[in-house]
Design a protein around this motif. Structure first.
Motif, mmCIF file in Angstrom:
data_model
loop_
_atom_site.group_PDB
_atom_site.id
_atom_site.type_symbol
_atom_site.label_atom_id
_atom_site.label_comp_id
_atom_site.label_asym_id
_atom_site.label_seq_id
_atom_site.Cartn_x
_atom_site.Cartn_y
_atom_site.Cartn_z
ATOM 1 N N SER A 83 0.828 -1.215 0.000
ATOM 2 C CA SER A 83 0.000 0.000 0.000
ATOM 3 C C SER A 83 0.858 1.259 0.000
ATOM 4 O O SER A 83 0.523 2.241 -0.668
ATOM 5 N N ASN A 84 1.963 1.237 0.714
ATOM 6 C CA ASN A 84 2.838 2.406 0.702
ATOM 7 C C ASN A 84 3.457 2.623 -0.672
ATOM 8 O O ASN A 84 3.621 3.762 -1.116
ATOM 9 N N ILE A 85 3.803 1.535 -1.347
ATOM 10 C CA ILE A 85 4.357 1.677 -2.690
ATOM 11 C C ILE A 85 3.330 2.313 -3.618
ATOM 12 O O ILE A 85 3.649 3.204 -4.414
ATOM 13 N N VAL A 86 2.063 1.875 -3.511
ATOM 14 C CA VAL A 86 1.015 2.439 -4.368
ATOM 15 C C VAL A 86 0.809 3.917 -4.065
ATOM 16 O O VAL A 86 0.682 4.743 -4.969
ATOM 17 N N VAL A 87 0.792 4.275 -2.770
ATOM 18 C CA VAL A 87 0.608 5.680 -2.388
ATOM 19 C C VAL A 87 1.762 6.538 -2.894
ATOM 20 O O VAL A 87 1.570 7.643 -3.410
ATOM 21 N N GLN A 88 2.972 6.024 -2.770
ATOM 22 C CA GLN A 88 4.139 6.810 -3.147
ATOM 23 C C GLN A 88 4.299 6.940 -4.657
ATOM 24 O O GLN A 88 4.850 7.928 -5.138
ATOM 25 N N VAL A 89 3.809 5.952 -5.407
ATOM 26 C CA VAL A 89 3.934 5.997 -6.864
ATOM 27 C C VAL A 89 2.753 6.730 -7.502
ATOM 28 O O VAL A 89 2.864 7.205 -8.642
ATOM 29 N N SER A 90 1.637 6.856 -6.798
ATOM 30 C CA SER A 90 0.423 7.419 -7.399
ATOM 31 C C SER A 90 0.600 8.835 -7.961
ATOM 32 O O SER A 90 -0.020 9.160 -8.974
ATOM 33 N N PRO A 91 1.416 9.728 -7.387
ATOM 34 C CA PRO A 91 1.582 11.053 -8.028
ATOM 35 C C PRO A 91 2.482 11.057 -9.254
ATOM 36 O O PRO A 91 2.621 12.106 -9.892
ATOM 37 N N LEU A 92 3.102 9.930 -9.599
ATOM 38 C CA LEU A 92 4.086 9.931 -10.685
ATOM 39 C C LEU A 92 3.490 10.352 -12.029
ATOM 40 O O LEU A 92 4.118 11.145 -12.753
ATOM 41 N N PRO A 93 2.306 9.878 -12.442
ATOM 42 C CA PRO A 93 1.743 10.378 -13.709
ATOM 43 C C PRO A 93 1.495 11.882 -13.707
ATOM 44 O O PRO A 93 1.703 12.548 -14.732
ATOM 45 N N TRP A 122 9.924 8.330 8.606
ATOM 46 C CA TRP A 122 9.523 6.998 9.057
ATOM 47 C C TRP A 122 10.633 5.980 8.844
ATOM 48 O O TRP A 122 10.775 5.026 9.626
ATOM 49 N N SER A 123 11.423 6.133 7.792
ATOM 50 C CA SER A 123 12.567 5.232 7.601
ATOM 51 C C SER A 123 13.579 5.398 8.735
ATOM 52 O O SER A 123 14.111 4.409 9.262
ATOM 53 N N PHE A 124 13.830 6.636 9.124
ATOM 54 C CA PHE A 124 14.760 6.867 10.227
ATOM 55 C C PHE A 124 14.191 6.358 11.545
ATOM 56 O O PHE A 124 14.912 5.742 12.355
ATOM 57 N N TYR A 125 12.902 6.568 11.777
ATOM 58 C CA TYR A 125 12.282 6.091 13.020
ATOM 59 C C TYR A 125 12.312 4.571 13.092
ATOM 60 O O TYR A 125 12.599 3.993 14.151
ATOM 61 N N GLY A 126 12.015 3.889 11.980
ATOM 62 C CA GLY A 126 12.048 2.432 11.995
ATOM 63 C C GLY A 126 13.446 1.893 12.256
ATOM 64 O O GLY A 126 13.619 0.939 13.027
ATOM 65 N N SER A 127 14.456 2.495 11.635
ATOM 66 C CA SER A 127 15.840 2.059 11.861
ATOM 67 C C SER A 127 16.279 2.327 13.300
ATOM 68 O O SER A 127 16.905 1.479 13.953
ATOM 69 N N PHE A 128 15.942 3.510 13.790
ATOM 70 C CA PHE A 128 16.327 3.882 15.156
ATOM 71 C C PHE A 128 15.622 2.994 16.179
ATOM 72 O O PHE A 128 16.235 2.539 17.169
ATOM 73 N N ALA A 129 14.325 2.715 15.976
ATOM 74 C CA ALA A 129 13.584 1.863 16.903
ATOM 75 C C ALA A 129 14.111 0.431 16.889
ATOM 76 O O ALA A 129 14.187 -0.237 17.932
ATOM 77 N N SER A 144 8.871 -0.065 3.852
ATOM 78 C CA SER A 144 7.718 0.513 3.179
ATOM 79 C C SER A 144 7.830 2.011 2.944
ATOM 80 O O SER A 144 6.936 2.588 2.307
ATOM 81 N N ASN A 145 8.876 2.650 3.439
ATOM 82 C CA ASN A 145 8.991 4.102 3.285
ATOM 83 C C ASN A 145 10.249 4.565 2.570
ATOM 84 O O ASN A 145 10.357 5.753 2.250
ATOM 85 N N CYS A 146 11.204 3.663 2.328
ATOM 86 C CA CYS A 146 12.432 4.100 1.664
ATOM 87 C C CYS A 146 12.158 4.558 0.228
ATOM 88 O O CYS A 146 12.753 5.532 -0.251
ATOM 89 N N LEU A 147 11.230 3.874 -0.468
ATOM 90 C CA LEU A 147 10.884 4.308 -1.817
ATOM 91 C C LEU A 147 10.201 5.663 -1.805
ATOM 92 O O LEU A 147 10.450 6.512 -2.681
ATOM 93 N N GLY A 148 9.356 5.908 -0.815
ATOM 94 C CA GLY A 148 8.687 7.205 -0.711
ATOM 95 C C GLY A 148 9.660 8.340 -0.467
ATOM 96 O O GLY A 148 9.440 9.462 -0.931
ATOM 97 N N ALA A 149 10.724 8.059 0.271
ATOM 98 C CA ALA A 149 11.728 9.096 0.500
ATOM 99 C C ALA A 149 12.374 9.534 -0.816
ATOM 100 O O ALA A 149 12.552 10.727 -1.073
ATOM 101 N N VAL A 150 12.703 8.553 -1.661
ATOM 102 C CA VAL A 150 13.350 8.875 -2.937
ATOM 103 C C VAL A 150 12.374 9.543 -3.900
ATOM 104 O O VAL A 150 12.664 10.590 -4.493
ATOM 105 N N LEU A 151 11.183 8.930 -4.060
ATOM 106 C CA LEU A 151 10.205 9.495 -4.984
ATOM 107 C C LEU A 151 9.694 10.851 -4.515
ATOM 108 O O LEU A 151 9.483 11.759 -5.327
ATOM 109 N N GLY A 152 9.487 10.997 -3.214
ATOM 110 C CA GLY A 152 9.032 12.296 -2.703
ATOM 111 C C GLY A 152 10.036 13.399 -2.952
ATOM 112 O O GLY A 152 9.661 14.546 -3.247
ATOM 113 N N THR A 153 11.311 13.076 -2.843
ATOM 114 C CA THR A 153 12.344 14.064 -3.169
ATOM 115 C C THR A 153 12.282 14.462 -4.638
ATOM 116 O O THR A 153 12.426 15.641 -4.994
ATOM 117 N N TYR A 154 12.031 13.460 -5.495
ATOM 118 C CA TYR A 154 11.903 13.768 -6.931
ATOM 119 C C TYR A 154 10.658 14.617 -7.199
ATOM 120 O O TYR A 154 10.716 15.575 -7.990
#
Length: 317
Positions: A83-93, A122-129, A144-154
């Protein structure tokens, strides 16, 4: 006479011994069913479960091993990642459309900045926890959030390159300033506080980030109500956010982490508001009437061949 009487007694003894067995077989025998489907069901019913289990284990060992190892928690974690992948990719078009047109239109930068900051936070929180508690369940946040970090930056960088509205650019700069302030604040707290308190603080900021991300879709709601035009609301992103937040609510309950549960409840409510506005006030701009259809077709092309061939873009005014 003695031999005949002995044989008779032996037959009677064998009959008496076989009586319970025959009675058991009679009781275990399936009832006679007239139709073929009923006969097939009765035949399957008498097949021992161990035989079916042994058949799958012998002829499909890999599939049987994967299916037997499935648990409810594992399925929920897999759905969270998907679900996170779908949410993070949905703005790409939509971002690709910015690249073609060289303009972001009336879209606000809040959802895209929230995807970037939420992915990194969330990636940092998951790693730290995981490092502090040694609980592997927190790693699902990283996966589930590492892809969103990259795509969100783009997405954010593309918005800054193609934004032509001074007001929208000022809003985007304010969002980025707030993100930078939160990042510096976390670094200072980690240097000064114990690990447990720093982890709690990072989790609170991640949860606050999810609240902001859930409410970011509502930034343009006053404009939608004023103009009665929902063009500024990203429809695919709102629908993907609605579906993904439901799955993450379940995952938060399983982890017993309120920092995961409450933000996703807010995300479900805000996504419902956006979807209702998209349905109530559709776009009345003829030049952009098929943008939603283009976004949906673009998502289908990204996730596989189910989208079919892409229709050539229509002529816009």
């Amino acid at each position: 006479p003695e031999a005949s009487s002995g044989a008779a007694e032996g037959d009677q003894a064998r009959g008496a011994a076989a009586g319970p067995v025959a009675a058991g077989l009679k009781r275990a025998a399936p009832p006679m069913i007239s139709d073929s489907s009923g006969a097939a069901a009765a035949a399957v019913a008498v097949i021992p479960r161990a035989v079916v289990k042994g058949f799958w284990a012998e002829y499909f060992p890999l599939l049987y091993g994967e299916l037997s190892a499935l648990t409810f928690v594992g399925v929920v974690k897999s759905l969270c990642v998907l679900s996170n992948i779908v949410v993070q990719v949905s703005p790409l078009p939509q971002v690709r459309r910015w690249e073609r047109r060289g303009c972001t239109g009336e879209t606000d930068a809040a959802p895209f900045v929230s995807i970037a900051f939420g992915g990194w936070q969330w990636s940092f929180y998951g790693s730290f926890a995981w490092w502090v508690t040694q609980r592997g369940g927190f790693l699902v946040l990283v996966q589930s959030n590492c892809l969103g970090a990259v795509l969100g930056t783009y997405y954010t960088s593309a918005y800054l390159r193609h934004c032509r509205s001074p007001q929208s650019m000022n809003n985007a700069n304010r969002y980025l300033s707030a993100v930078a302030s939160l990042a510096v604040f976390q670094v200072c707290c980690m240097c000064m506080l114990p690990m447990e308190r720093a982890l709690f603080l990072v989790g609170v900021i991640a949860s606050f980030c999810s609240f902001v991300g859930a409410l970011s879709m509502l930034v343009t709601v006053p404009q939608v109500l004023r103009t009665r035009n929902s063009q500024s609301i990203p429809g695919p992103y709102a629908f993907a956010q609605f579906a993904g937040s439901i799955v993450w609510m379940v995952c938060g309950f399983l982890l017993a982490d309120p920092l995961v549960v409450y933000p996703n409840i807010t995300a479900v409510c805000s996504s419902c508001v956006c979807l209702l506005l998209k349905h109530r006030f559709p776009s009345d701009d003829p030049s952009r009437a098929d943008d939603g259809e283009d976004d949906l077709r673009g998502l289908l092309e990204i996730f596989g061949p189910c989208g079919g061939r892409r229709k050539p873009p229509s002529k816009r005014a």
